[in-house]
Design an enzyme around this catalytic site. Structure first.
Site, PDB file in Angstrom:
ATOM      1  N   ASN A  86      40.292  34.973  42.993  1.00 42.08           N
ATOM      2  CA  ASN A  86      38.977  35.126  43.618  1.00 42.08           C
ATOM      3  C   ASN A  86      38.966  34.786  45.105  1.00 42.08           C
ATOM      4  O   ASN A  86      38.171  35.343  45.858  1.00 42.08           O
ATOM      5  CB  ASN A  86      37.964  34.241  42.882  1.00 42.08           C
ATOM      6  CG  ASN A  86      36.682  34.078  43.658  1.00 42.08           C
ATOM      7  OD1 ASN A  86      35.876  35.007  43.768  1.00 42.08           O
ATOM      8  ND2 ASN A  86      36.471  32.891  44.225  1.00 42.08           N
ATOM      9  N   TYR A 154      39.163  43.904  55.883  1.00 41.04           N
ATOM     10  CA  TYR A 154      38.669  43.616  54.537  1.00 41.04           C
ATOM     11  C   TYR A 154      38.867  44.815  53.615  1.00 41.04           C
ATOM     12  O   TYR A 154      39.365  44.680  52.486  1.00 41.04           O
ATOM     13  CB  TYR A 154      37.184  43.237  54.608  1.00 41.04           C
ATOM     14  CG  TYR A 154      36.585  42.816  53.290  1.00 41.04           C
ATOM     15  CD1 TYR A 154      36.794  41.532  52.806  1.00 41.04           C
ATOM     16  CD2 TYR A 154      35.804  43.684  52.540  1.00 41.04           C
ATOM     17  CE1 TYR A 154      36.244  41.131  51.602  1.00 41.04           C
ATOM     18  CE2 TYR A 154      35.248  43.297  51.336  1.00 41.04           C
ATOM     19  CZ  TYR A 154      35.472  42.017  50.871  1.00 41.04           C
ATOM     20  OH  TYR A 154      34.925  41.622  49.675  1.00 41.04           O
ATOM     21  N   LYS A 158      41.213  45.118  50.174  1.00 38.65           N
ATOM     22  CA  LYS A 158      40.667  45.388  48.851  1.00 38.65           C
ATOM     23  C   LYS A 158      41.238  46.674  48.252  1.00 38.65           C
ATOM     24  O   LYS A 158      41.371  46.789  47.033  1.00 38.65           O
ATOM     25  CB  LYS A 158      39.144  45.429  48.912  1.00 38.65           C
ATOM     26  CG  LYS A 158      38.518  44.071  49.244  1.00 38.65           C
ATOM     27  CD  LYS A 158      38.969  42.974  48.293  1.00 38.65           C
ATOM     28  CE  LYS A 158      38.320  41.632  48.583  1.00 38.65           C
ATOM     29  NZ  LYS A 158      38.755  40.567  47.648  1.00 38.65           N
TER      30      LYS A 158
END
Length: 249
Positions: A86, A154, A158
């Site tokens: 996470n 980012y 991802k």
């Protein structure tokens, strides 16, 4: 037999809510992040017996720390059944030509290298324990499908998580190891407070965006962790209703 989960980035937000949800569902929980004091707060919020929550503070991009994290988890609880990768960071919205290499590399290090290190150690444990196997859940993002403007670090990280998850699922198949990419959109945390004031949209406008209770991510993780080992969920998307996603507008 009691089950054990490792939750990274458990000092706040989604990680904290997930640790609480798992602990209250009967899991042993190993929580890790860089801030030891915040991890102790998470532990107290789990509201279970002290011996069921192990706190280990450190940096998941540090290979030696990640090895220690898994060694201590097995020493304390005997086995590991679930890893929730996470922990993650973002970067300010920046035009690509102004983006520094250091910023780009830092986001990829935390968001992609860290999950790789943790998944690698999880594989070693999952393959060696009896019964064999375990489940890995990687925190993905809506941005892995439809990016926001000015979000290259980012979004790239991802997309990397999506590919890493597919390889984990493929390479773990013969050993009872499953992997889920948990794509999350606008879970309410400290990081999403700015969405109330307005988020940059593809047409250049600022628009307030809806959020949802991050505790629902914890509920999703409990569901995934509770599935029998012969059931795999490669992709799970949870997001605020009416948030911009398809087309980001």
């Amino acid at each position: 037999m009691s089950r054990t989960a490792i939750v990274t980035g458990a000092s706040s937000g989604i990680g904290r809510e997930s640790a609480i949800a798992l602990a209250q569902a009967g899991w042993n929980v190993v929580i890790t992040a860089r801030r030891a004091d915040a991890l102790e707060e998470t532990k107290s919020m789990c509201a279970v017996e002290d011996e069921r929550v192990l706190v280990l503070s450190g940096n998941i991009t540090d290979e030696d720390f990640v090895k220690k994290l898994f060694e201590e988890s097995v020493k304390q609880f005997g086995r590991i059944d679930l890893l929730f990768n996470n922990a993650g960071v973002n970067a300010p919205a920046t035009p690509l030509e102004d983006l520094s290499l250091a910023t780009f590399q830092n986001v990829l290090s935390v968001n992609l290298v860290g999950p790789f290190l943790c998944a690698r150690e999880a594989f070693r444990v999952f393959k060696s324990q009896t019964p064999q196997g375990g489940r890995i859940v990687n925190n993905g993002s809506i941005s892995a499908h439809t990016p926001r403007p000015l979000s290259a670090p980012y979004t790239a990280s991802k997309h990397g998580i999506t590919g890493l998850s597919k390889c984990i699922a493929l390479d773990g198949r013969a050993f009872g190891i499953t992997c889920t990419t948990l794509d999350i959109g606008n879970a309410a945390t400290v990081l999403t407070k700015r969405m109330q004031a307005g988020v940059l949209q593809p047409d250049g406008k600022l628009m307030a965006e809806p959020t949802f209770d991050a505790a629902q991510v914890g509920a999703a993780l409990v569901y995934l962790g509770g599935l029998p080992p012969d059931v795999s969920v490669p992709h799970f998307t949870i997001m605020a209703h009416n948030m911009p996603f398809a087309g980001r507008g």
